[in-house]
Design a protein around this motif. Structure first.
Motif, short mmCIF file in Angstrom:
data_model
loop_
_atom_site.label_atom_id
_atom_site.label_comp_id
_atom_site.label_asym_id
_atom_site.label_seq_id
_atom_site.Cartn_x
_atom_site.Cartn_y
_atom_site.Cartn_z
N LEU A 293 -35.34 14.17 -27.19
CA LEU A 293 -36.30 14.52 -28.23
C LEU A 293 -37.21 13.33 -28.54
O LEU A 293 -36.77 12.18 -28.49
N ASN A 294 -38.46 13.64 -28.88
CA ASN A 294 -39.38 12.59 -29.29
C ASN A 294 -39.36 12.40 -30.80
O ASN A 294 -38.51 13.00 -31.49
N ALA A 295 -40.28 11.62 -31.32
CA ALA A 295 -40.29 11.30 -32.75
C ALA A 295 -40.56 12.53 -33.61
O ALA A 295 -40.27 12.52 -34.82
N GLN A 296 -41.09 13.59 -33.02
CA GLN A 296 -41.33 14.84 -33.75
C GLN A 296 -40.14 15.79 -33.67
O GLN A 296 -40.20 16.92 -34.14
N GLY A 297 -39.06 15.31 -33.03
CA GLY A 297 -37.88 16.16 -32.88
C GLY A 297 -38.02 17.21 -31.81
O GLY A 297 -37.22 18.16 -31.76
N CYS A 298 -38.99 17.05 -30.91
CA CYS A 298 -39.27 18.05 -29.89
C CYS A 298 -38.94 17.53 -28.49
O CYS A 298 -39.07 16.33 -28.21
N ARG A 299 -38.52 18.43 -27.63
CA ARG A 299 -38.36 18.08 -26.22
C ARG A 299 -39.74 17.89 -25.61
O ARG A 299 -40.72 18.47 -26.08
N PHE A 300 -39.82 17.10 -24.54
CA PHE A 300 -41.12 16.76 -23.97
C PHE A 300 -41.17 16.78 -22.46
O PHE A 300 -42.22 16.50 -21.87
N HIS A 301 -40.06 17.09 -21.79
CA HIS A 301 -40.08 17.17 -20.32
C HIS A 301 -38.85 17.92 -19.84
O HIS A 301 -37.93 18.22 -20.62
N ASP A 302 -38.84 18.22 -18.54
CA ASP A 302 -37.68 18.82 -17.91
C ASP A 302 -36.70 17.71 -17.55
O ASP A 302 -36.83 17.04 -16.53
N GLU A 303 -35.71 17.52 -18.40
CA GLU A 303 -34.77 16.41 -18.22
C GLU A 303 -33.93 16.53 -16.95
O GLU A 303 -33.41 15.54 -16.44
N THR A 354 -23.32 17.91 -38.09
CA THR A 354 -24.36 18.92 -38.06
C THR A 354 -25.62 18.35 -37.44
O THR A 354 -25.82 17.12 -37.40
N LEU A 355 -26.49 19.24 -36.95
CA LEU A 355 -27.77 18.79 -36.41
C LEU A 355 -28.63 18.17 -37.50
O LEU A 355 -29.38 17.22 -37.24
N GLY A 356 -28.52 18.69 -38.72
CA GLY A 356 -29.28 18.10 -39.82
C GLY A 356 -28.91 16.66 -40.06
O GLY A 356 -29.77 15.80 -40.25
N ALA A 357 -27.60 16.41 -40.06
CA ALA A 357 -27.14 15.03 -40.27
C ALA A 357 -27.56 14.13 -39.13
O ALA A 357 -27.94 12.96 -39.33
N LEU A 358 -27.51 14.66 -37.90
CA LEU A 358 -27.93 13.86 -36.75
C LEU A 358 -29.42 13.53 -36.85
O LEU A 358 -29.84 12.40 -36.58
N ALA A 359 -30.22 14.52 -37.23
CA ALA A 359 -31.66 14.29 -37.38
C ALA A 359 -31.94 13.19 -38.40
O ALA A 359 -32.80 12.33 -38.18
N GLU A 360 -31.22 13.21 -39.50
CA GLU A 360 -31.42 12.19 -40.53
C GLU A 360 -31.05 10.81 -40.02
O GLU A 360 -31.69 9.82 -40.38
N ARG A 361 -30.02 10.72 -39.20
CA ARG A 361 -29.63 9.41 -38.65
C ARG A 361 -30.77 8.76 -37.88
O ARG A 361 -30.90 7.54 -37.86
N VAL A 369 -35.55 19.53 -34.84
CA VAL A 369 -34.35 19.23 -34.07
C VAL A 369 -33.51 20.49 -33.88
O VAL A 369 -33.01 20.77 -32.78
N ARG A 370 -33.36 21.28 -34.94
CA ARG A 370 -32.58 22.51 -34.82
C ARG A 370 -33.20 23.46 -33.82
O ARG A 370 -32.50 24.07 -33.00
N ARG A 371 -34.52 23.60 -33.86
CA ARG A 371 -35.17 24.49 -32.90
C ARG A 371 -35.00 23.97 -31.48
O ARG A 371 -34.72 24.75 -30.56
N SER A 372 -35.16 22.69 -31.30
CA SER A 372 -35.08 22.10 -29.95
C SER A 372 -33.71 22.27 -29.33
O SER A 372 -33.58 22.48 -28.12
N LEU A 393 -24.75 23.32 -26.93
CA LEU A 393 -24.21 22.17 -27.65
C LEU A 393 -23.53 22.65 -28.93
O LEU A 393 -24.02 23.53 -29.63
N GLN A 394 -22.39 22.03 -29.22
CA GLN A 394 -21.59 22.41 -30.37
C GLN A 394 -21.24 21.16 -31.18
O GLN A 394 -21.14 20.06 -30.63
N PRO A 395 -21.02 21.31 -32.49
CA PRO A 395 -20.58 20.15 -33.28
C PRO A 395 -19.16 19.75 -32.89
O PRO A 395 -18.37 20.60 -32.43
#
Length: 480
Positions: A293-303, A354-361, A369-372, A393-395
């Motif tokens: 993910l980039n700084a906007q929380g979005c994917r940006f390429h085919d990893e 949670t993804l929310g907690a990970l995003a905040e980190r 992040v949740r959408r991605s 992916l799972q917690p």
């Protein structure tokens, strides 16, 4: 073929410009049969093979102890048709391996060289295992991008440091002479015949070594920033993750000797180096279902395309960084790699329930992040062309801030399948060989052509074959 590459100053630690000259008029201080420059995987495999072929061998190494780029790698060697694959009921062949190499490189490689490396890998791997007692095992719990079979072999720690130490120990048992803190500065020659080298010692003094066969195993030019800027501008601003001793001596000597070089724009990058810690995070975290993910929380390429080209994709993001997101299931697979365990130990890898907690980190937008992560398709390719397999992916989740890095260059001196260096007149030098990063590999013309393990593939196969090559005069076309 590539134009001359000289110009610019070497990086820190070396003010020595590699040159060529006629043999010293008073003769050489010491005479050896087979002289090898560089004590990485290529040089040490070559030394073992040459010794077993009955040659008197001397390896010279610029560092205080053998290490090189091998020690910085995962130490994994790809090979098709090994005894370990057979024991695991994996149906593989050199032909399939060669096809995978060419597919990744878009058929930009010399087919004869590809075939030679693909056919030569399994015999070398089995030789190291059975004759030298190296406890290789197959990486059988995840797939590397581009490989259609599981064929990556590594030692228990999955670390290059263990591989280089094992090769060094095998050389010591075989009686190979390894002289460290000797940097070669001059190659002495008469026409296409190589006569020896001058080396500079730690105290600044010089010695001359005559030889009947010279093997260049001194890697590529990633540590020479002027050459990187010239040939690899897309990665010039990336983290240099290779060995600082990789200063392009082989290519620069070859230029002066009339050797042919090719694909100097090819390299292996990596888009998953923990930042700012500088620790490699295995690409298994991606192949098993992780995303970046980039700084906007979005994917940006085919990893899933590959970790080499991912370096440029990550460096193109804000700040040249990205966040790699995976989960505990994937982390358990990744822990077989010593580097991953080190990254966890220093706190580079964050954990969140949670993804929310990970995003905040990582100060990322939570909704993005949740959408991605949650809205990836499970059956069809996504907008980037990636198809996800396996469970979502799972917690608990894992995340690591990463950057892109240059690991080593893949272009170099053109050789045949035995490591003999090609001359511009269309033939080959009679007694000059190259392998590993000193030689042109099989990664095509750019970063996208790198197939996992190509570096050590070239190192061990060309090293082995160059070592075993007979000593004796041949003509410039390589006959006789």
């Amino acid at each position: 073929m590539s134009p001359p590459v000289s110009g610019g100053e070497p990086e820190r630690g070396s003010d020595i410009e590699p040159t060529v000259a006629s043999p010293p008029p008073g003769g050489f201080d010491v005479e050896v049969e087979t002289l090898i420059i560089g004590a990485g995987a290529c040089g040490l495999v070559a030394a073992l093979a040459a010794t077993e072929a009955g040659q008197a061998v001397c390896v010279i190494e610029a560092d205080a102890v053998p290490a090189g780029s091998t020690a910085l790698s995962a130490g994994l060697i790809p090979a098709a048709g090994t005894a370990l694959q057979s024991a695991a009921d994996i149906d593989d062949s050199p032909e399939r391996f060669a096809a995978d190499i060419q597919r990744k490189a878009r058929d930009e490689n010399d087919p004869a060289l590809v075939s030679a490396l693909a056919e030569g890998a399994a015999p070398v791997l089995d030789w190291l295992t059975t004759h030298h007692g190296m406890p290789f095992s197959l990486v059988d719990d995840f797939d590397y991008p581009g490989h259609t079979r599981r064929r990556m072999h590594g030692l228990p720690t999955r670390a290059g440091r263990e591989l280089i130490d094992a090769l060094r120990a095998a050389c010591e048992r075989a009686g190979v002479v390894i002289v460290c803190e000797r940097r070669a500065t001059v190659i002495h020659h008469e026409g296409t015949r190589i006569d020896g080298v001058t080396v500079r010692c730690r105290d600044g003094s010089e010695e001359t070594l005559g030889c009947e066969k010279l093997i260049l195993a001194c890697n590529g030019f990633g540590g020479h920033r002027a050459m990187v800027a010239h040939h690899l501008p897309d990665i010039a601003d990336g983290l240099w993750f290779g060995h600082d001793g990789n200063r392009g001596e082989a290519v620069r000597w070859g230029e002066r000797l009339g050797a042919v070089s090719e694909h100097l724009g090819a390299y292996q990058g990596h888009g998953n180096v923990a930042h700012p810690h500088g620790i490699l995070v295995t690409w298994a975290v991606i192949t098993e279902g992780g995303v970046q993910l980039n700084a906007q929380g979005c994917r940006f390429h085919d990893e899933s395309t590959g970790y080499s080209e991912a370096a440029r994709a990550v460096l193109a993001q804000a700040g040249g960084v990205a966040i790699t997101v995976f989960d505990e299931r994937i982390a358990r697979i990744a822990r077989q790699f010593e580097d991953f365990r080190q990254a966890e130990a220093v706190g580079a890898i964050e954990r969140a329930d949670t993804l929310g907690a990970l995003a905040e980190r990582f100060s990322l937008p939570v909704d993005a992040v949740r959408r991605s992560v949650d809205e990836r398709p499970s059956t069809a390719p996504d907008a980037f062309g990636r198809t996800f397999e396996g469970p979502p992916l799972q917690p608990p989740y894992r995340g690591v801030r990463v950057t892109g890095a240059l690991f080593h260059t893949q272009g170099g001196l053109v050789t045949d399948g035995c490591g003999r260096v090609a001359h511009a007149d269309g033939g080959h030098f009679p007694n000059l060989f190259a392998g590993g990063g000193a030689a042109c590999g099989v990664s095509g013309a750019a970063d996208r052509g790198y197939l996992s393990g190509n570096g050590l593939l070239s190192a061990v196969v060309l090293g082995y074959r160059a070592g075993r090559a007979a000593i004796g005069r041949t003509d410039a076309a390589g006959r006789g």
